[in-house]
Design a protein around this motif. Structure first.
Motif, mmCIF file in Angstrom:
data_model
loop_
_atom_site.group_PDB
_atom_site.id
_atom_site.type_symbol
_atom_site.label_atom_id
_atom_site.label_comp_id
_atom_site.label_asym_id
_atom_site.label_seq_id
_atom_site.Cartn_x
_atom_site.Cartn_y
_atom_site.Cartn_z
ATOM 1 N N GLN A 155 0.806 -1.219 0.000
ATOM 2 C CA GLN A 155 0.000 0.000 0.000
ATOM 3 C C GLN A 155 0.843 1.275 0.000
ATOM 4 O O GLN A 155 0.490 2.260 -0.645
ATOM 5 C CB GLN A 155 -0.898 -0.010 1.227
ATOM 6 C CG GLN A 155 -2.314 0.417 0.903
ATOM 7 C CD GLN A 155 -3.094 0.712 2.172
ATOM 8 O OE1 GLN A 155 -2.757 0.189 3.238
ATOM 9 N NE2 GLN A 155 -4.096 1.535 2.061
ATOM 10 N N THR A 158 1.905 2.671 -3.389
ATOM 11 C CA THR A 158 0.890 3.410 -4.122
ATOM 12 C C THR A 158 0.881 4.861 -3.662
ATOM 13 O O THR A 158 0.797 5.784 -4.477
ATOM 14 C CB THR A 158 -0.498 2.772 -3.873
ATOM 15 O OG1 THR A 158 -0.352 1.370 -4.000
ATOM 16 C CG2 THR A 158 -1.507 3.265 -4.863
ATOM 17 N N MET A 189 4.342 0.050 -11.491
ATOM 18 C CA MET A 189 4.541 1.421 -11.015
ATOM 19 C C MET A 189 5.981 1.889 -11.233
ATOM 20 O O MET A 189 6.243 3.078 -11.299
ATOM 21 C CB MET A 189 4.264 1.491 -9.518
ATOM 22 C CG MET A 189 2.834 1.749 -9.150
ATOM 23 S SD MET A 189 2.799 2.038 -7.389
ATOM 24 C CE MET A 189 2.523 0.426 -6.803
#
Ligand code: GDP
Length: 326
Positions: A155, A158, A189
């Motif tokens: 998490q 992100t 990412m």
């Protein structure tokens, strides 16, 4: 001191004023919050932009060694470098990231560097806000590069990706031929995958790992924000200072291309919108834990539990009441 004086000191590069302002944005006190918002607003224009680099990797992969060596390389080039951390409390295992004073010892003594240890425990939403605001303060203070470190826990990547212009994934050489369980989402990412510890006995394994990731990256869909050949994987040694100049050159290639193609501005605008929406969401959640909303939730919840209201009807009623809240 009033907001304008503080803002002027930060713009002039006063490190103590910057450190105090970061403490202010970290504070949960409502009066501090109001001061923080006024300060951020005072610093909004004229806009100064830093290159914001997110860096993620599991504990032990060499993040602090990398930041120290890379940071020193940049300060030698005359660049001003700030280092911040996103450190969700759930990710703590042993020492906190950036918490240890001995880490980045040489970089911390550089006059052109500013290292901010992570604050004590708080929730990811809160951490994201204070890191984003700390980044904005560092930009206003005229730093050229802001490095944002996070441990790899899913998490938090992100969050960091939404805070940065470039996202680097630091990996260790793999023993076998597995892709180290790196989640596809995280790979997608990454702008650069840096396989660290490509030195000594570990070098052959590091080069194999680079080849594995280069292959895996080729299988990913080409992203519109990338020039041909990116994202890419390359070997580095943070300890021996090898490959970091190449990594920096790649980062500059990416930045130049994205600026030229308009992706840079579009991404920054989308990020600003994201954080606005996130702030509203967090505000709504916070409102639910305050009176009178908290009491309303409890009493509606009781009626649901007793079978007097369906969950859907009670939720609709709660949302109706929230919509009327001041
Ligand atoms: P972090 O937990 O990700 O911040 O990792 P550290 O920077 O603290 O490094 C963990 C260990 O790996 C330390 O013992 C470092 O000396 C070692 N290390 C870091 N970078 C390298 C490197 O490039 N080569 C080698 N051989 N060891 C490294």
């Amino acid at each position: 001191m009033d907001t304008m004086d503080r803002a002027a000191l930060i713009r002039a590069g006063d490190r103590r004023a910057l450190a105090r302002a970061i403490t202010l944005v970290e504070s949960a006190r409502p009066d501090h919050r109001a001061e923080a918002l006024a300060l951020l607003d005072a610093l909004r224009a004229p806009r100064r932009e830093a290159l914001r680099i997110g860096l993620s990797g599991t504990p032990g992969v060499g993040k602090s060694t990398f930041i120290e060596t890379f940071g020193l390389m940049l300060t030698r080039q005359g660049l001003r470098v700030a280092v911040l951390a996103v450190d969700p409390s759930s990710a703590r295992s042993g020492g906190s990231i950036l918490g240890d004073k001995t880490r980045m010892d040489r970089l911390s003594r550089e006059p052109c560097a500013f290292i901010r240890p992570s604050p004590s425990q708080s929730q990811l939403g809160g951490v994201a806000r204070r890191t984003r605001e700390a980044v904005a303060l560092c930009e206003a203070a005229g730093f050229d590069v802001v490095l944002i470190e996070t441990v790899g826990v899913g998490q938090s990547e992100t969050v960091v990706a939404e805070l940065s212009d470039l996202f680097l994934l630091l990996l260790a050489p793999a023993g076998g031929d597995e892709l180290q369980g790196v989640k596809r989402g995280i790979m997608e990412m990454a702008d650069l995958i840096l396989v660290n510890k490509a030195d000594g006995e570990l070098k052959p394994a590091a080069l194999r790992t680079v080849a594995d990731y280069a292959g895996a990256l080729q299988l990913l869909r080409r992203r519109p924000q990338d020039p041909p050949g990116f994202p890419r994987a390359l070997p580095v040694s943070a300890l021996a200072d090898e490959g970091l100049a190449q990594a920096w050159q790649d980062m500059q290639t990416l930045v130049a291309w994205r600026k030229e193609q308009g992706h840079w501005d579009r991404t920054r605008a989308a990020q600003a919108r994201h954080w606005f929406e996130e702030e509203v969401r967090q505000g709504l959640l916070a409102a639910l834990s305050r009176e009178p909303q908290k009491g309303l939730m409890a009493s509606l919840g009781d009626r649901v539990a007793e079978g007097q209201l369906t969950p859907e009807a009670a939720a609709a009623e709660m949302l109706r009441l929230l919509g009327r809240a001041p």
